[in-house]
Design a protein around this motif. Structure first.
Motif, mmCIF file in Angstrom:
data_model
loop_
_atom_site.group_PDB
_atom_site.id
_atom_site.type_symbol
_atom_site.label_atom_id
_atom_site.label_comp_id
_atom_site.label_asym_id
_atom_site.label_seq_id
_atom_site.Cartn_x
_atom_site.Cartn_y
_atom_site.Cartn_z
ATOM 1 N N GLU A 1 -10.947 -3.368 8.999
ATOM 2 C CA GLU A 1 -9.578 -3.880 9.037
ATOM 3 C C GLU A 1 -8.718 -2.794 8.408
ATOM 4 O O GLU A 1 -8.648 -2.664 7.182
ATOM 5 C CB GLU A 1 -9.455 -5.193 8.260
ATOM 6 N N ARG B 1 -17.545 -3.516 11.071
ATOM 7 C CA ARG B 1 -16.195 -4.015 11.347
ATOM 8 C C ARG B 1 -15.229 -3.474 10.301
ATOM 9 O O ARG B 1 -15.547 -3.432 9.116
ATOM 10 C CB ARG B 1 -16.186 -5.545 11.348
ATOM 11 N N PRO C 1 -7.730 -4.310 13.235
ATOM 12 C CA PRO C 1 -9.159 -4.641 13.280
ATOM 13 C C PRO C 1 -9.883 -3.863 14.373
ATOM 14 O O PRO C 1 -9.439 -3.836 15.518
ATOM 15 C CB PRO C 1 -9.156 -6.148 13.583
#
Length: 223
Positions: A182, A180, A188
């Protein structure tokens, strides 16, 4: 990145050899007269299979094997313990500016991952094939240009001779094969990381320097 077309199916297929694409045609029982040119064969497959069908065939091309050993000297990101840190996305080819890589900062170094389409990666809507590029020193994380003649203010070293350009920067988290990000511009984005194979010395992907036995992954967006 002006002038670059987003072609997710073609972006996947151009990573494979003519032999591998021919296997895909045979396995999928496609009514195709296989051309001798790899690019023409990739075009023919995209006219017969949807993106989802191509992804399914990729999984069949490289089925998981029990007891698969990690290639010597490499880092399998789908097997790493939880990590987090800074990340940057860079391009490194004047001839093909869509070629990109992401650097994942760790305490002692950066893991580098290369892919054929930085726009598709940052779009976070399409599966992307990613190749392990080994590790580089931490000082390379921000060693890139942010505009002509200007290096990122956080750079701890001069950019390498490839003169990379930074597209985005931010933070990442890796846990249980899920990566993941950001990012400052893309926001995101998240991927499920699927290991495909330890890439052999033959059949190397287009415009990616061959590294014997380096892992190859399929990044599938998590929505």
């Amino acid at each position: 990145m002006k002038g670059i077309r987003l072609e997710p199916a073609r972006g996947l297929l151009e990573n494979f050899t003519h032999t591998e694409l021919s296997r895909m045609v045979t396995r999928g029982k496609l009514d195709i007269v296989v051309p001798r040119a790899r690019a023409a064969l990739a075009d023919a497959i995209t006219r017969h299979l949807s993106l989802d069908e191509i992804v399914e065939e990729i999984h069949h091309l490289f089925p998981p094997r029990r007891g698969t050993k990690q290639p010597a000297g490499s880092v399998r990101i789908d097997q790493l313990p939880p990590l987090h840190g800074s990340a940057t996305v860079q391009t490194y080819s004047k001839a093909r500016p869509q070629l990109g890589r992401v650097l994942l900062g760790r305490s002692a170094d950066c893991v580098t991952l290369s892919f054929n389409s930085a726009p598709l990666f940052l779009e976070n809507r399409w599966p992307v094939l990613v190749h392990d590029g080994g590790t580089v020193p931490c000082s390379r994380l921000y060693a890139a240009f942010i505009r002509p003649g200007r290096i990122h203010p956080s750079a701890e070293a001069a950019p390498p001779r490839s003169r990379p350009y930074m597209l985005d920067e931010g933070e990442y988290q890796l846990r249980n094969g899920r990566l993941r990000f950001e990012f400052a511009h893309a926001g995101p984005i998240s991927f499920q990381v699927t290991f495909l194979r330890g890439r052999p010395p033959t059949g190397r992907p287009v415009c990616v320097r061959a590294r014997t036995g380096r892992p190859e992954y399929l990044f599938e967006p998590i929505v």
